[in-house]
Design a protein around this motif. Structure first.
Motif, PDB file in Angstrom:
ATOM      1  N   GLU A 178     -39.955   4.694   4.670  1.00 37.68           N
ATOM      2  CA  GLU A 178     -39.761   3.495   3.849  1.00 37.68           C
ATOM      3  C   GLU A 178     -40.986   3.200   2.996  1.00 37.68           C
ATOM      4  O   GLU A 178     -40.915   2.517   2.013  1.00 37.68           O
ATOM      5  CB  GLU A 178     -39.408   2.284   4.742  1.00 37.68           C
ATOM      6  N   ASN A 179     -42.112   3.818   3.401  1.00 38.80           N
ATOM      7  CA  ASN A 179     -43.353   3.488   2.712  1.00 38.80           C
ATOM      8  C   ASN A 179     -43.887   4.693   1.952  1.00 38.80           C
ATOM      9  O   ASN A 179     -44.636   5.501   2.469  1.00 38.80           O
ATOM     10  CB  ASN A 179     -44.386   2.995   3.740  1.00 38.80           C
ATOM     11  N   ARG A 180     -43.487   4.808   0.698  1.00 41.03           N
ATOM     12  CA  ARG A 180     -43.885   5.967  -0.111  1.00 41.03           C
ATOM     13  C   ARG A 180     -45.384   5.968  -0.404  1.00 41.03           C
ATOM     14  O   ARG A 180     -45.948   6.968  -0.821  1.00 41.03           O
ATOM     15  CB  ARG A 180     -43.107   5.986  -1.425  1.00 41.03           C
ATOM     16  N   ALA A 181     -46.012   4.803  -0.235  1.00 39.82           N
ATOM     17  CA  ALA A 181     -47.425   4.688  -0.615  1.00 39.82           C
ATOM     18  C   ALA A 181     -48.328   5.486   0.317  1.00 39.82           C
ATOM     19  O   ALA A 181     -49.440   5.842  -0.042  1.00 39.82           O
ATOM     20  CB  ALA A 181     -47.841   3.224  -0.627  1.00 39.82           C
ATOM     21  N   CYS A 182     -47.828   5.740   1.533  1.00 40.29           N
ATOM     22  CA  CYS A 182     -48.651   6.464   2.491  1.00 40.29           C
ATOM     23  C   CYS A 182     -48.741   7.937   2.096  1.00 40.29           C
ATOM     24  O   CYS A 182     -47.856   8.725   2.379  1.00 40.29           O
ATOM     25  CB  CYS A 182     -48.056   6.351   3.898  1.00 40.29           C
ATOM     26  N   GLN A 183     -49.802   8.308   1.438  1.00 43.04           N
ATOM     27  CA  GLN A 183     -49.967   9.686   1.009  1.00 43.04           C
ATOM     28  C   GLN A 183     -50.958  10.388   1.922  1.00 43.04           C
ATOM     29  O   GLN A 183     -51.860   9.770   2.469  1.00 43.04           O
ATOM     30  CB  GLN A 183     -50.485   9.708  -0.432  1.00 43.04           C
ATOM     31  N   MET A 184     -50.756  11.675   2.061  1.00 38.52           N
ATOM     32  CA  MET A 184     -51.726  12.453   2.819  1.00 38.52           C
ATOM     33  C   MET A 184     -53.023  12.540   2.019  1.00 38.52           C
ATOM     34  O   MET A 184     -53.019  12.935   0.867  1.00 38.52           O
ATOM     35  CB  MET A 184     -51.180  13.855   3.027  1.00 38.52           C
ATOM     36  N   LYS A 185     -54.095  12.170   2.666  1.00 41.57           N
ATOM     37  CA  LYS A 185     -55.376  12.216   1.946  1.00 41.57           C
ATOM     38  C   LYS A 185     -56.114  13.536   2.195  1.00 41.57           C
ATOM     39  O   LYS A 185     -56.986  13.913   1.445  1.00 41.57           O
ATOM     40  CB  LYS A 185     -56.251  11.036   2.368  1.00 41.57           C
ATOM     41  N   LEU A 186     -55.733  14.228   3.274  1.00 43.16           N
ATOM     42  CA  LEU A 186     -56.445  15.450   3.657  1.00 43.16           C
ATOM     43  C   LEU A 186     -56.112  16.593   2.693  1.00 43.16           C
ATOM     44  O   LEU A 186     -54.955  16.875   2.428  1.00 43.16           O
ATOM     45  CB  LEU A 186     -56.047  15.824   5.079  1.00 43.16           C
ATOM     46  N   LYS A 187     -57.140  17.236   2.171  1.00 44.90           N
ATOM     47  CA  LYS A 187     -56.937  18.381   1.272  1.00 44.90           C
ATOM     48  C   LYS A 187     -57.464  19.643   1.965  1.00 44.90           C
ATOM     49  O   LYS A 187     -58.349  19.553   2.808  1.00 44.90           O
ATOM     50  CB  LYS A 187     -57.715  18.152  -0.024  1.00 44.90           C
ATOM     51  N   PRO A 188     -56.902  20.819   1.595  1.00 44.24           N
ATOM     52  CA  PRO A 188     -57.369  22.061   2.240  1.00 44.24           C
ATOM     53  C   PRO A 188     -58.889  22.222   2.175  1.00 44.24           C
ATOM     54  O   PRO A 188     -59.515  22.666   3.134  1.00 44.24           O
ATOM     55  CB  PRO A 188     -56.665  23.144   1.442  1.00 44.24           C
ATOM     56  N   ASN A 189     -59.486  21.840   1.024  1.00 45.32           N
ATOM     57  CA  ASN A 189     -60.934  21.995   0.908  1.00 45.32           C
ATOM     58  C   ASN A 189     -61.691  21.098   1.877  1.00 45.32           C
ATOM     59  O   ASN A 189     -62.740  21.482   2.394  1.00 45.32           O
ATOM     60  CB  ASN A 189     -61.382  21.689  -0.522  1.00 45.32           C
ATOM     61  N   ASP A 190     -61.138  19.882   2.117  1.00 47.32           N
ATOM     62  CA  ASP A 190     -61.793  18.995   3.096  1.00 47.32           C
ATOM     63  C   ASP A 190     -61.797  19.651   4.465  1.00 47.32           C
ATOM     64  O   ASP A 190     -62.745  19.526   5.238  1.00 47.32           O
ATOM     65  CB  ASP A 190     -61.051  17.658   3.199  1.00 47.32           C
ATOM     66  N   ILE A 191     -60.683  20.343   4.765  1.00 48.65           N
ATOM     67  CA  ILE A 191     -60.580  20.992   6.075  1.00 48.65           C
ATOM     68  C   ILE A 191     -61.663  22.055   6.220  1.00 48.65           C
ATOM     69  O   ILE A 191     -62.355  22.130   7.226  1.00 48.65           O
ATOM     70  CB  ILE A 191     -59.172  21.593   6.260  1.00 48.65           C
ATOM     71  N   LEU A 192     -61.838  22.848   5.165  1.00 48.25           N
ATOM     72  CA  LEU A 192     -62.885  23.871   5.232  1.00 48.25           C
ATOM     73  C   LEU A 192     -64.257  23.229   5.377  1.00 48.25           C
ATOM     74  O   LEU A 192     -65.120  23.726   6.095  1.00 48.25           O
ATOM     75  CB  LEU A 192     -62.872  24.736   3.973  1.00 48.25           C
ATOM     76  N   GLU A 193     -64.449  22.104   4.692  1.00 48.42           N
ATOM     77  CA  GLU A 193     -65.759  21.464   4.729  1.00 48.42           C
ATOM     78  C   GLU A 193     -66.057  20.885   6.113  1.00 48.42           C
ATOM     79  O   GLU A 193     -67.212  20.694   6.477  1.00 48.42           O
ATOM     80  CB  GLU A 193     -65.820  20.359   3.680  1.00 48.42           C
ATOM     81  N   SER A 194     -65.018  20.613   6.884  1.00 52.03           N
ATOM     82  CA  SER A 194     -65.221  20.037   8.212  1.00 52.03           C
ATOM     83  C   SER A 194     -65.335  21.093   9.299  1.00 52.03           C
ATOM     84  O   SER A 194     -65.262  20.775  10.476  1.00 52.03           O
ATOM     85  CB  SER A 194     -64.077  19.091   8.546  1.00 52.03           C
ATOM     86  N   ILE A 195     -65.439  22.356   8.901  1.00 52.58           N
ATOM     87  CA  ILE A 195     -65.706  23.407   9.886  1.00 52.58           C
ATOM     88  C   ILE A 195     -67.179  23.779   9.738  1.00 52.58           C
ATOM     89  O   ILE A 195     -67.591  24.295   8.703  1.00 52.58           O
ATOM     90  CB  ILE A 195     -64.813  24.640   9.651  1.00 52.58           C
ATOM     91  N   TYR A 196     -67.970  23.468  10.756  1.00 50.12           N
ATOM     92  CA  TYR A 196     -69.378  23.850  10.713  1.00 50.12           C
ATOM     93  C   TYR A 196     -69.476  25.291  11.187  1.00 50.12           C
ATOM     94  O   TYR A 196     -69.199  25.589  12.340  1.00 50.12           O
ATOM     95  CB  TYR A 196     -70.219  22.945  11.608  1.00 50.12           C
ATOM     96  N   TYR A 197     -69.852  26.169  10.279  1.00 47.30           N
ATOM     97  CA  TYR A 197     -69.765  27.601  10.543  1.00 47.30           C
ATOM     98  C   TYR A 197     -71.154  28.189  10.800  1.00 47.30           C
ATOM     99  O   TYR A 197     -72.062  28.018   9.997  1.00 47.30           O
ATOM    100  CB  TYR A 197     -69.104  28.277   9.338  1.00 47.30           C
ATOM    101  N   PHE A 198     -71.311  28.845  11.930  1.00 45.88           N
ATOM    102  CA  PHE A 198     -72.554  29.539  12.245  1.00 45.88           C
ATOM    103  C   PHE A 198     -72.251  31.030  12.346  1.00 45.88           C
ATOM    104  O   PHE A 198     -71.376  31.419  13.107  1.00 45.88           O
ATOM    105  CB  PHE A 198     -73.124  29.102  13.607  1.00 45.88           C
ATOM    106  N   ARG A 199     -72.987  31.850  11.589  1.00 44.33           N
ATOM    107  CA  ARG A 199     -72.820  33.297  11.720  1.00 44.33           C
ATOM    108  C   ARG A 199     -74.024  33.835  12.491  1.00 44.33           C
ATOM    109  O   ARG A 199     -75.166  33.616  12.111  1.00 44.33           O
ATOM    110  CB  ARG A 199     -72.745  33.929  10.322  1.00 44.33           C
ATOM    111  N   ILE A 200     -73.734  34.534  13.579  1.00 42.93           N
ATOM    112  CA  ILE A 200     -74.759  34.951  14.535  1.00 42.93           C
ATOM    113  C   ILE A 200     -74.899  36.458  14.511  1.00 42.93           C
ATOM    114  O   ILE A 200     -73.898  37.161  14.537  1.00 42.93           O
ATOM    115  CB  ILE A 200     -74.297  34.547  15.957  1.00 42.93           C
ATOM    116  N   CYS A 201     -76.115  36.963  14.458  1.00 41.97           N
ATOM    117  CA  CYS A 201     -76.301  38.415  14.401  1.00 41.97           C
ATOM    118  C   CYS A 201     -77.009  39.021  15.605  1.00 41.97           C
ATOM    119  O   CYS A 201     -77.287  40.221  15.614  1.00 41.97           O
ATOM    120  CB  CYS A 201     -77.011  38.814  13.117  1.00 41.97           C
TER     121      CYS A 201
END
Lengths: 346, 298
Positions: A178-201
């Motif tokens: 009933e509420n069309r105003a509720c839009q998803m705010k999450l974008k694929p790029n935000d998801i990538l930005e919220s992954i703290y990535y450590f590369r270990i050698c």
């Protein structure tokens, strides 16, 4: 009602009670920020409430009433809390089912399997899924991804994130018809930005990062998932001193267990499989030996069954042994295509 | 301290840089080519085109990124002798005819070095590292080929628990070193591997399914990648090349020599993705011609 006796403002008392905090012990192990979010009040107000509560519970103890050690919990409270804990979905309903709803917080889960079975895929999927917002039934957290093998591919993570955002906005539309105003705010790029990535050698780097995690997560409290893909790789190079290896691994497992408990997050560790000579023949076993197998709370093994991928609960204090099919698709981890196959409980 | 701060994934390119194999159809099957900062393995029996693909890769790496290359030279470590210099020259000729590459000889940008054993290779890693950090040609080195990894381990090791253990720890050392070089210099690392015949269920763990195909067949025999399960854990992606002789009717055009009047024998070759973190299961047919290795649409 113990909370009723606390010298705090009436509105706070009402909020506490309506949120289900009626006893002093239920407040004893909460962090101020958690309580603040629960009651929708500021952090400093929450801190004040907790101070008053702990003072009162100490007074109780001197009275000889039902004393509790600060931070200790009864099994009843723990059960209650465990049922409330959100779980991280794997995006595969069958897999979630045998896991009791998904990957559990406060626990260390080890997942092992042959190369190409989908360990890294599952890792990426979990790193995306931990970010599903709270109002869609997720945890709205962030992920730490420790990559020791170099198999994490950003393009694949983006693909999975895009599919996940599509699924979420579909679900969101259903929720808020009933509420069309509720839009998803999450974008694929935000998801990538919220992954703290450590590369270990190397294994020294691996130990260093795991020691650093405590500090890192205390600064980033929104981290709800730590993934190590894989714990094994650098520990299978020449270790002349096997006792050293066992000690290092044991210390690492302990640290991870502590992290999971302290910050209320899920730790997922990937392991490789190796052959083990037993009873005159070679058999498959997870790597790193017997002492390591005690280090994790849960153990899940991924394997091929015919042309299907299966997951099997090998060890868990609370789940029963079961196996379920899953598949790796372009969108990520999903239910196995052949739906007629039912979950087999053993 | 380096290494203990997280990377922001958005600060890297959203797709890993790929190095073209020199044929659009093969590249399509691999999502653009061989990825940088990753170790890719080519598994096949002898005469399937592993070496040819590697040679072709070391040429197309010199193309600019706009044409699928890396503008880079390559280091070719060979453990199978002799190094196929003639074939490289031949491919180079075709390569120069196909691309206008300007005023240099592509052969100058392929550095060749022999590797005799796994221990020796490991000992030489520091030299290789310093070679990578001071490029000797106009291009930086961005591709390392090891052809083949299996030959390095072929002779020295017995089938005793002690030797097998030493062997697998060498796998992890070599692969750990290669991966850390791949990360530091953003290299595309390609290693080739041989196959062994599947000896039935009592042949140990050789029949274990690894990757998208349940069984691997080449030349009509069931085969397994050499070096076993431990090595499979050491690579990021694994590709399989198969070849199968086929008897086809005359009217079918074919690149191979005819055999008799009405029947022709033809070698059909396929490239399969066995596992790769960024690729779905896929395969493509290819042919080997004088000018190089090319995918065919069928």
């Amino acid at each position: 009602m113990e909370v009723g006796r606390l010298p705090i403002s009436a509105s706070h008392r009402a909020k506490l009670i309506s949120a289900g905090y009626t006893t002093l012990s239920s407040l004893s192990s909460l962090s101020p920020s958690y309580l603040a979010r629960e009651l929708n009040i500021t952090d400093s107000e929450a801190l004040e409430i907790l101070k008053v509560a702990s003072l009162n519970s100490r007074l109780d103890r001197t009275d000889g009433g039902q004393a509790i050690v600060n931070g200790a919990q009864t099994a009843w409270d723990m059960l209650h809390e465990e049922q409330l804990l959100p779980r991280i979905t794997t995006s595969c309903a069958d897999l979630d089912n045998i896991l009791g709803g998904g990957i559990n917080c406060k626990e260390v889960t080890e997942i092992g399997g042959v190369p190409g079975i989908g360990k890294t895929q599952l890792g990426i999927q979990l790193a995306v899924n931990v970010q599903i917002p709270v109002d869609l039934g997720g945890m709205g957290g962030k992920a730490v991804y420790i990559d020791t093998e170099g198999s994490f591919m950003v393009e694949r993570a983006l693909q999975i994130a895009e599919a996940s955002v599509l699924d979420m906005s579909e679900y969101n539309d259903l929720l808020h018809k009933e509420n069309r105003a509720c839009q998803m705010k999450l974008k694929p790029n935000d998801i990538l930005e919220s992954i703290y990535y450590f590369r270990i050698c190397s294994y020294t780097e691996q130990m260093a990062v795991i020691n650093y995690l405590d500090k890192f997560i205390s600064e980033h409290k929104d981290v709800k998932l730590v993934i190590i893909d894989s714990v094994t790789f650098h520990f299978r190079q020449d270790f002349e001193d096997l006792a050293l290896r066992t000690r290092l691994l044991g210390g690492m497992a302990l640290k991870l267990m502590n992290l999971a408990k302290t910050y209320n997050l899920a730790v997922v560790i990937f392991n490789q499989v190796t052959t083990k000579y037993m009873d005159g023949s070679f058999q498959l076993a997870l790597a790193l030996g017997d002492s390591w197998s005690h280090s994790c709370t849960n153990r899940v093994i991924l394997y091929w069954n015919g042309d299907e991928r299966y997951a099997y609960i090998d060890k868990s204090p609370s789940l029963r042994s079961a196996s379920a099919p899953f598949s790796v698709t372009t969108k990520g981890i999903r239910n196995s295509a052949s739906n007629y196959k039912r979950i087999r409980m053993m | 301290m380096a290494g203990v701060s997280p990377e922001n994934l958005l600060r890297r390119p959203l797709t890993a840089q790929k190095c073209s194999l020199g044929c659009p159809l093969l590249d399509r099957c691999l999502g653009g080519g061989v990825p940088c900062n990753s170790v890719t393995e080519l598994v096949a029996e002898s005469g399937s085109g592993k070496t040819q693909l590697c040679l072709q890769l070391s040429l197309s790496a010199q193309l600019p990124p706009s044409r699928g290359g890396l503008s880079a030279s390559s280091l070719f470590l060979h453990s199978e002798f002799p190094f196929p210099l003639r074939r490289l020259e031949q491919l180079c000729l075709a390569f120069c005819g196909l691309h206008s590459i300007g005023e240099f000889n592509p052969l100058d940008n392929v550095f060749v070095r022999a590797a005799h054993s796994a221990d020796q290779l490991l000992d030489e890693m520091p030299q290789i590292e310093s070679f990578l950090s001071e490029p000797k040609s106009r291009f930086p080195v961005r591709v390392i080929v090891i052809d083949s990894i299996a030959a390095l381990f072929r002779s020295e090791f017995d089938n005793t628990p002690f030797d097998l253990k030493r062997r697998s720890s060498l796998f992890f050392k070599i692969s750990g070193k290669l991966k850390s070089l791949a990360k530091r210099f953003d290299l595309a690392v390609v290693v080739t591997n041989q196959v062994v015949d599947f000896m039935g269920e009592n042949g140990g763990m050789n029949g274990l399914r690894i990757g998208n195909l349940k069984y691997l067949y080449s030349s009509g025999r069931r085969v397994c990648p050499a070096l076993g399960l431990a090595w499979a854990n050491c690579v990021n992606s694994r590709l399989f090349l198969s070849r199968n002789e086929e008897v086809v009717a005359e009217e079918n055009s074919s690149v191979n020599v005819g055999n008799g009047d009405t029947l022709r024998r033809q070698t059909r070759r396929r490239l399969y993705v066995l596992f790769a973190p960024h690729l779905p299961e896929s395969s493509t047919e290819f042919v080997i011609r004088r000018e190089g290795v090319f995918g065919v649409d069928r």
